[in-house]
Design a protein around this motif. Sequence first.
Motif, PDB file in Angstrom:
ATOM      1  N   CYS A  15      53.555   1.521 -66.887  1.00  0.00           N
ATOM      2  CA  CYS A  15      53.153   1.579 -66.303  1.00  0.00           C
ATOM      3  C   CYS A  15      52.941   0.548 -65.060  1.00  0.00           C
ATOM      4  N   ALA A  16      53.401   1.104 -63.660  1.00  0.00           N
ATOM      5  CA  ALA A  16      53.994   0.755 -62.436  1.00  0.00           C
ATOM      6  C   ALA A  16      52.776   0.012 -61.772  1.00  0.00           C
ATOM      7  N   MET A  17      51.841  -1.134 -62.429  1.00  0.00           N
ATOM      8  CA  MET A  17      50.920  -1.544 -61.516  1.00  0.00           C
ATOM      9  C   MET A  17      50.527  -3.506 -62.314  1.00  0.00           C
ATOM     10  N   ASN A  18      49.292  -3.757 -61.383  1.00  0.00           N
ATOM     11  CA  ASN A  18      49.291  -4.728 -60.531  1.00  0.00           C
ATOM     12  C   ASN A  18      47.359  -5.010 -62.347  1.00  0.00           C
ATOM     13  N   VAL A  19      47.594  -5.660 -62.766  1.00  0.00           N
ATOM     14  CA  VAL A  19      45.828  -6.293 -63.462  1.00  0.00           C
ATOM     15  C   VAL A  19      44.654  -6.181 -62.343  1.00  0.00           C
ATOM     16  N   LEU A  20      44.231  -4.848 -62.770  1.00  0.00           N
ATOM     17  CA  LEU A  20      43.184  -4.452 -62.305  1.00  0.00           C
ATOM     18  C   LEU A  20      41.884  -4.033 -63.208  1.00  0.00           C
ATOM     19  N   ASN A  21      40.711  -4.394 -63.211  1.00  0.00           N
ATOM     20  CA  ASN A  21      39.364  -4.196 -63.216  1.00  0.00           C
ATOM     21  C   ASN A  21      37.859  -3.300 -63.245  1.00  0.00           C
ATOM     22  N   VAL A  22      37.613  -2.401 -63.540  1.00  0.00           N
ATOM     23  CA  VAL A  22      37.319  -1.404 -62.581  1.00  0.00           C
ATOM     24  C   VAL A  22      36.445  -1.328 -64.211  1.00  0.00           C
ATOM     25  N   ASP A  23      34.751  -0.503 -63.892  1.00  0.00           N
ATOM     26  CA  ASP A  23      33.687  -0.259 -64.620  1.00  0.00           C
ATOM     27  C   ASP A  23      34.291   0.642 -65.922  1.00  0.00           C
ATOM     28  N   ILE A  24      33.052   0.815 -66.320  1.00  0.00           N
ATOM     29  CA  ILE A  24      33.534   2.100 -67.550  1.00  0.00           C
ATOM     30  C   ILE A  24      32.801   2.968 -67.443  1.00  0.00           C
ATOM     31  N   ASP A  25      32.503   3.291 -65.836  1.00  0.00           N
ATOM     32  CA  ASP A  25      31.752   4.439 -65.451  1.00  0.00           C
ATOM     33  C   ASP A  25      32.903   5.051 -64.812  1.00  0.00           C
ATOM     34  N   THR A  26      34.028   4.223 -64.530  1.00  0.00           N
ATOM     35  CA  THR A  26      35.059   4.374 -64.020  1.00  0.00           C
ATOM     36  C   THR A  26      36.418   4.912 -64.385  1.00  0.00           C
ATOM     37  N   GLN A  61      44.020   4.863 -55.489  1.00  0.00           N
ATOM     38  CA  GLN A  61      44.945   5.523 -56.084  1.00  0.00           C
ATOM     39  C   GLN A  61      45.966   5.750 -56.625  1.00  0.00           C
ATOM     40  N   MET A  62      45.892   6.654 -57.585  1.00  0.00           N
ATOM     41  CA  MET A  62      46.201   7.203 -58.353  1.00  0.00           C
ATOM     42  C   MET A  62      47.265   8.213 -58.220  1.00  0.00           C
ATOM     43  N   GLN A  63      49.059   7.772 -59.480  1.00  0.00           N
ATOM     44  CA  GLN A  63      49.520   8.480 -59.191  1.00  0.00           C
ATOM     45  C   GLN A  63      50.313   8.664 -60.423  1.00  0.00           C
ATOM     46  N   ILE A  64      50.008  10.195 -60.915  1.00  0.00           N
ATOM     47  CA  ILE A  64      51.801  10.117 -62.281  1.00  0.00           C
ATOM     48  C   ILE A  64      52.766  10.983 -62.211  1.00  0.00           C
ATOM     49  N   SER A  65      53.774  10.012 -62.080  1.00  0.00           N
ATOM     50  CA  SER A  65      54.925  11.237 -61.878  1.00  0.00           C
ATOM     51  C   SER A  65      55.853  11.112 -62.921  1.00  0.00           C
ATOM     52  N   ASP A  66      56.926  12.380 -63.299  1.00  0.00           N
ATOM     53  CA  ASP A  66      57.306  12.544 -64.365  1.00  0.00           C
ATOM     54  C   ASP A  66      59.135  12.900 -63.470  1.00  0.00           C
ATOM     55  N   ASN A  67      60.064  12.669 -64.663  1.00  0.00           N
ATOM     56  CA  ASN A  67      61.109  13.355 -63.887  1.00  0.00           C
ATOM     57  C   ASN A  67      62.096  14.840 -64.366  1.00  0.00           C
ATOM     58  N   GLN A 125      55.291   7.760 -65.119  1.00  0.00           N
ATOM     59  CA  GLN A 125      55.020   6.897 -64.212  1.00  0.00           C
ATOM     60  C   GLN A 125      53.881   6.562 -63.785  1.00  0.00           C
ATOM     61  N   ILE A 126      52.692   5.988 -64.545  1.00  0.00           N
ATOM     62  CA  ILE A 126      51.308   5.883 -64.045  1.00  0.00           C
ATOM     63  C   ILE A 126      51.967   3.989 -62.675  1.00  0.00           C
ATOM     64  N   LYS A 127      51.311   4.881 -61.972  1.00  0.00           N
ATOM     65  CA  LYS A 127      50.295   3.927 -60.723  1.00  0.00           C
ATOM     66  C   LYS A 127      49.038   4.132 -60.651  1.00  0.00           C
ATOM     67  N   LEU A 128      48.231   2.781 -60.667  1.00  0.00           N
ATOM     68  CA  LEU A 128      46.796   2.925 -59.740  1.00  0.00           C
ATOM     69  C   LEU A 128      46.777   1.386 -58.737  1.00  0.00           C
TER      70      LEU A 128
END
Length: 627
Positions: free
Chosen positions: A520-531, A572-578, A560-563
């Motif tokens: 999970c290549a991302m920083n701490v990020l809070n979103v609401d439950i509906d999202t 912006q969200m990205q899900i990648s695999d090799n 790898q998961i990015k958000l």
Amino acid sequence: MKTMYCYVFLFVKKITADKKNIMVLLAFLFTVNILHAQPAPMDQHAEDSLYNIIKSNAQDSNKVHAFYWLSRGTTLSNTNKSVELGNAGLDLARKIKFSIGQLECLEALSFSYAITSSFEKGFSITYESIDLSKKYAPIRQIYGINMMGLLYQKLGDDNEALRWAQNAYYHPDIKLADHFTQWSAMFLLAQEHERLNHFDSAIHFALETLDYSKQYFPFQADYPMLILARVDSKLKKYDEAVNYGMQALDASQKTNEVFFENEVQNELATIYFNDNKQDSSEKYASLALQGATQLKNYLVIANASNILSQVYAKNDPAKAYAFLKISNVAKDTVTNVEKTKQVKQLEIKEKQRVDDLHLAEKDAKDQVRFIATVALLASVLVISIVLYRNNRNKQKANLALQDKNDKIERTVSELNTAQASLLARNAENELLLKEIHHRVKNNLEVVSSLLALQSNQIDDANTKEAMLEGQNRVQSIGIVHQKLYQGKNLGAIEMKDYFINLSDSILDSFGATKRVQVECAMNVLNVDIDTAVPLGLIVNELLTNTIKYAFPDGRSGKVQIKLEQKSNGVLQMQISDNGVGKSDIIKGTGFGGQLISLLTQQLGGTMKEENDNGTHIFFEFKSIKAA
């Protein structure tokens, strides 16, 4: 330590034949208490001698000491008896106003209530012991501080437990405390670092506790051994974990520490289950459940019955479901503890608020007295130099000022009352909302477990796969509600921690933990439950598809998961695999592809797929307000 107690009990046998030596016995036991203060198993002759003191015509203070020693001696072997004896000694000590005797019995009770998770009584007793020790025996307050840490540990608040444990361990007078208090402080630190996955610190303090045990309490070396077993288990060093666990189990059985024996059996069941040794896991889970049920240790009941449910899931679904119900009932009981904790925290805050108000009231009264004194002196001076008429005018002005002050005080009092009422209502609403999230999570877990049990009865591979995917979708929503009732923010989810938990659950369900790595290549990020719920379902579908198709023939791979959220609020969200590439899931007509498309539309987003050294899927969602 055992040798020391042998000398104690031989001494007891010699002197208790003469009732005149009762004082000598108690003085000797009191000296041992100051030096060691350890709740050790007690020789039957010594136990009988202490009961004889209680039944004799000895002084009441000596009987209090006897009650205390009996309570400490039965703490680990018969906690119900320990509580009964401790309360009897406490009642007598209060009756005769024997402060040190009260402190002794409070300490014995605080330990018994802590290990049996009796939180309401435990917090009350421990606070009282700390207050009493500050007045009559300041060094002994370290013991109470440590018991506060143990109580918060049993509540499940490991950060607060660690804070209290550090306060005890790093207390400036810790080296002046008795050996058991020092041992307890370092042992609790080792426990909390293990529970918080601080493995290096956990190993350091566990080994320190083990060395200290060998020096002062050889029969309790099994406690730090259990921590080392848990650390090795988490590090997947299962053979080393079993070795430490078996040593701890053997030691607890020799000393008849039934409560701790169940804890060790529960841990062995977990280790064997994680190591895919079902028969051994079933054996120790059954033993742990039987003992924990008798002692009402709900944490062990929940874990052991959950393991048994999973062990029987394939071969005996009815029995598996019965154990699942036992586990959920125990979890509900443990969850009620969380509410007790929050109520207790509110009580503490309210007590502090009342103390602050009393202090402010005292300051105000002192200020009024000062002003009144100055005004009196001024009045005397004015009376001596001004006319009677001016004096009357001043008195009228003072009356008017006093009336205004009275109105201001009444207004402040009404505002304080309204504020207290609002805080209480808000706290109650938060508790109710957390309870709702907890119930939803539990119900989703039952649905997930029912799907798992049902899939075990199905032979068709496609149907079984569909059931597993449905189970994972339910689990992804359940984790959201779990994070909400465990967290402090009831309206938002921290996504990095959520994605880590979600990916671990999915990898485990497919048995792909060892061959597929998720980052999970991302920083701490809070979103609401509906999202959070739609995002979780999208990641669930894509990660499931990747595990199934991106790494064929059992090959290893990385996902790898990015958000991230831009300054304009766009997610912006990205899900990648090799993997082998070309998933085409976002263009597919299957249920998973349709679900991703619908959820993306729901969030007002767009998506695209690229195939270059694997598969890369990009999402961009409309501006979303940060939670």
